[in-house]
Scaffold this motif. Structure first.
Motif, PDB file in Angstrom:
ATOM      1  N   ASP A 409       0.840   3.967  -0.573  1.00 40.60           N
ATOM      2  CA  ASP A 409       0.058   3.557  -1.608  1.00 40.60           C
ATOM      3  C   ASP A 409      -0.672   2.141  -0.629  1.00 40.60           C
ATOM      4  O   ASP A 409      -1.931   2.274  -0.990  1.00 40.60           O
ATOM      5  CB  ASP A 409       0.649   2.747  -2.635  1.00 40.60           C
ATOM      6  CG  ASP A 409       1.278   3.844  -3.696  1.00 40.60           C
ATOM      7  OD1 ASP A 409       0.608   5.076  -3.567  1.00 40.60           O
ATOM      8  OD2 ASP A 409       2.033   3.587  -4.628  1.00 40.60           O
ATOM      9  N   ILE A 410      -0.141   1.302   0.057  1.00 43.88           N
ATOM     10  CA  ILE A 410      -0.862   0.403   0.699  1.00 43.88           C
ATOM     11  C   ILE A 410      -1.611   1.046   1.738  1.00 43.88           C
ATOM     12  O   ILE A 410      -2.901   0.616   2.013  1.00 43.88           O
ATOM     13  CB  ILE A 410       0.092  -0.609   1.377  1.00 43.88           C
ATOM     14  CG1 ILE A 410       0.781  -1.453   0.341  1.00 43.88           C
ATOM     15  CG2 ILE A 410      -0.616  -1.584   2.259  1.00 43.88           C
ATOM     16  CD1 ILE A 410       1.838  -2.255   0.801  1.00 43.88           C
ATOM     17  N   LEU A 411      -1.098   2.206   2.427  1.00 44.30           N
ATOM     18  CA  LEU A 411      -1.965   2.833   3.499  1.00 44.30           C
ATOM     19  C   LEU A 411      -3.406   3.356   2.794  1.00 44.30           C
ATOM     20  O   LEU A 411      -4.405   3.263   3.315  1.00 44.30           O
ATOM     21  CB  LEU A 411      -1.365   4.139   4.315  1.00 44.30           C
ATOM     22  CG  LEU A 411      -0.042   3.516   5.103  1.00 44.30           C
ATOM     23  CD1 LEU A 411       0.673   4.772   5.531  1.00 44.30           C
ATOM     24  CD2 LEU A 411      -0.795   2.533   6.391  1.00 44.30           C
ATOM     25  N   LEU A 412      -3.082   4.003   1.593  1.00 41.31           N
ATOM     26  CA  LEU A 412      -4.530   4.593   0.915  1.00 41.31           C
ATOM     27  C   LEU A 412      -5.356   3.411   0.719  1.00 41.31           C
ATOM     28  O   LEU A 412      -6.435   3.533   0.717  1.00 41.31           O
ATOM     29  CB  LEU A 412      -3.882   5.155  -0.478  1.00 41.31           C
ATOM     30  CG  LEU A 412      -4.804   5.582  -1.302  1.00 41.31           C
ATOM     31  CD1 LEU A 412      -5.580   6.817  -0.829  1.00 41.31           C
ATOM     32  CD2 LEU A 412      -4.276   6.507  -2.566  1.00 41.31           C
ATOM     33  N   LEU A 413      -4.546   2.165   0.226  1.00 44.80           N
ATOM     34  CA  LEU A 413      -5.684   1.155  -0.217  1.00 44.80           C
ATOM     35  C   LEU A 413      -6.316   0.821   1.063  1.00 44.80           C
ATOM     36  O   LEU A 413      -7.492   0.498   0.893  1.00 44.80           O
ATOM     37  CB  LEU A 413      -4.871   0.055  -0.669  1.00 44.80           C
ATOM     38  CG  LEU A 413      -5.408  -1.210  -1.114  1.00 44.80           C
ATOM     39  CD1 LEU A 413      -6.432  -0.910  -2.420  1.00 44.80           C
ATOM     40  CD2 LEU A 413      -4.580  -2.350  -1.647  1.00 44.80           C
ATOM     41  N   LEU A 414      -5.457   0.355   2.078  1.00 50.98           N
ATOM     42  CA  LEU A 414      -6.308   0.185   3.388  1.00 50.98           C
ATOM     43  C   LEU A 414      -7.534   1.094   3.864  1.00 50.98           C
ATOM     44  O   LEU A 414      -8.455   0.788   4.310  1.00 50.98           O
ATOM     45  CB  LEU A 414      -5.563  -0.030   4.536  1.00 50.98           C
ATOM     46  CG  LEU A 414      -4.441  -1.191   4.509  1.00 50.98           C
ATOM     47  CD1 LEU A 414      -3.350  -1.300   5.315  1.00 50.98           C
ATOM     48  CD2 LEU A 414      -5.214  -2.551   4.373  1.00 50.98           C
TER      49      LEU A 414
END
Length: 445
Positions: A409-414
């Motif tokens: 999820d954090i990779l997607l956000l970044l």
């Protein structure tokens, strides 16, 4: 080698974003930076429980820190303290000040390619996953790779249009190289000097780690004036029709560091290389110039793939519900048809979520900004709920529970909040008007 064509129309212009859109982009960007730091903390804490796996985990942690966390933090901070106008320096994709702009040119794109080819320079490949792997292999094995790509540097809000290089001793670890940017229509150097292209030439002396981001990168020789003069001398030596004039003390001579932490020094002079007298190869007119911001950036592709992965995960859960239907009916504390309705609702909800995720992923891939904002909003809300649950005494986030989904999820956000993804999704083009070229093939802007 395929030749590039002379532009006959001005570059497309970008419609300025409303302030509300800018603020929303900034919120997602900063939230992504905070989330990346949180992920680094979770990974570091989890590493103490892995025993012998700590060595392999250290590599994963370095990749996260060097290629996600530190670049995002630099991008946030440099937006505050680095000027967003021309100061004679390129910028890295992380926002740090990069190599000095030490050469200006007059002439069209085809004349530059002709002059560089005659002077023994090689056009560098575009940076991609495949060329990135190739340059790593060639560097480690010390094999020649004349067309090795160069890292992107930013000027006028976009990366270089192309780059040239000369390999030294048959290894890409050492090379002369120069990046070229087309100047915006009507743009002039400070002081009113005319320039149609700007360039930054430096000499790669070795491969090492960036001082500011810990990334693997080329280390440059600090005497950037020597490389500038080498470019001018090789081009003029092979192209008698080329001429050069010098703007003395264009900038104050200085000692500084570039975005990789390498020392640089320059006397501040700016040569203007005039290539207008070079003959133009026949059949080179007619194509519209390209702009790197028009190309679908890697973060958009990565973000779309992560969204597809999320949709498939949701679909697998829905399939598991259907497969375990009888067992789930027995565990539900309801009677008769009520249990069936509950399961049908759960199955239908999961199926709709999976379809919605696939649709959003496709729209994001196509460059839809509303889809990107929806995906970012849902992602940010989900991460915020994870934090609230954790702080409220919920289950810990470990590698055996929800660490991997949180990391994705954090990779997607970044990815979707990155500068390149935002620029690509929000860019709106004005239709340029084709106008006649000046004598000699230089487009009249």
């Amino acid at each position: 080698m395929a030749r590039r064509t002379i532009p006959t129309v001005p570059l497309p212009e970008f419609v300025p974003k409303p302030e509300v859109d800018r603020a929303l982009d900034w919120v997602f960007f900063v939230f992504g930076g905070v989330a990346a730091v949180w992920l680094a903390y979770l990974l570091l804490r989890e590493s103490f429980t892995l025993g012998w796996w700590q060595i392999a985990f250290a590599v994963v942690y370095w990749v996260l820190l060097a290629y996600l966390v530190l670049p995002r933090l630099h991008r946030i901070l440099t937006r505050i303290y680095v000027p967003d106008y021309f100061i004679g320096r390129a910028r890295t994709s992380d926002g740090l000040l990069g190599d000095p702009i030490n050469l200006a040119l007059l002439g069209d794109e085809t004349q530059i390619h002709e002059a560089m080819n005659r002077a023994g320079w090689t056009l560098a490949d575009d940076l991609s996953l495949q060329t990135g792997v190739t340059i790593v292999k060639s560097t480690v094995l010390r094999r020649s790779y004349n067309e090795a790509p160069v890292s992107p540097l930013m000027l006028f809000g976009r990366k270089q249009d192309f780059a040239y290089q000369q390999e030294v001793n048959g290894t890409p670890g050492k090379r002369h190289h120069v990046r070229f940017w087309r100047c915006p229509p009507g743009w002039m150097l400070p002081g009113g000097h005319r320039a149609e292209w700007l360039a930054a030439g430096t000499y790669d002396k070795s491969v090492g780690f960036s001082l500011f981001t810990l990334q693997v990168t080329h280390k440059i020789d600090e005497h950037t004036d020597d490389e500038r003069d080498h470019i001018v001398e090789t081009v003029r030596g092979a192209n008698p029709a080329a001429s050069v004039s010098v703007i003395k003390d264009f900038s104050t001579g200085y000692h500084s560091r570039n975005g990789g932490g390498d020392s640089i020094m320059t006397d501040g002079d700016l040569p203007i290389l005039n290539l207008r007298a070079l003959p133009t190869p026949p059949g080179a007119l007619g194509e519209v110039p390209t702009d790197s911001r028009e190309k679908r950036p890697a973060p958009i592709i990565v973000g779309s793939l992560l969204m597809v992965f999320g949709a498939l995960s949701t679909a697998i859960i829905a399939a598991a519900v259907a497969a375990a239907w009888p067992e789930l009916l027995k565990t539900l504390d309801v009677d008769g048809d009520d249990g069936e309705w509950v399961l049908w609702f759960v199955f239908a909800f999961l199926a709709l979520v999976a379809l919605a995720e696939l649709f959003l992923a496709w729209q994001v891939f196509l460059g839809s900004n509303w889809a990107r904002v929806v995906a970012l909003s849902a992602n940010a809300i989900g991460l915020a709920l994870q934090v609230v649950s954790l702080e409220s005494g919920g289950p810990a986030i470990t590698i055996d529970t929800s660490l991997i989904p949180v990391a994705l999820d954090i990779l997607l956000l970044l990815a979707l909040s990155s500068h390149s993804a935002t620029t690509y999704a929000r860019s709106q083009r004005k239709t340029p008007k084709r106008i006649a070229a000046r004598p000699g093939g230089v487009a009249a802007y």
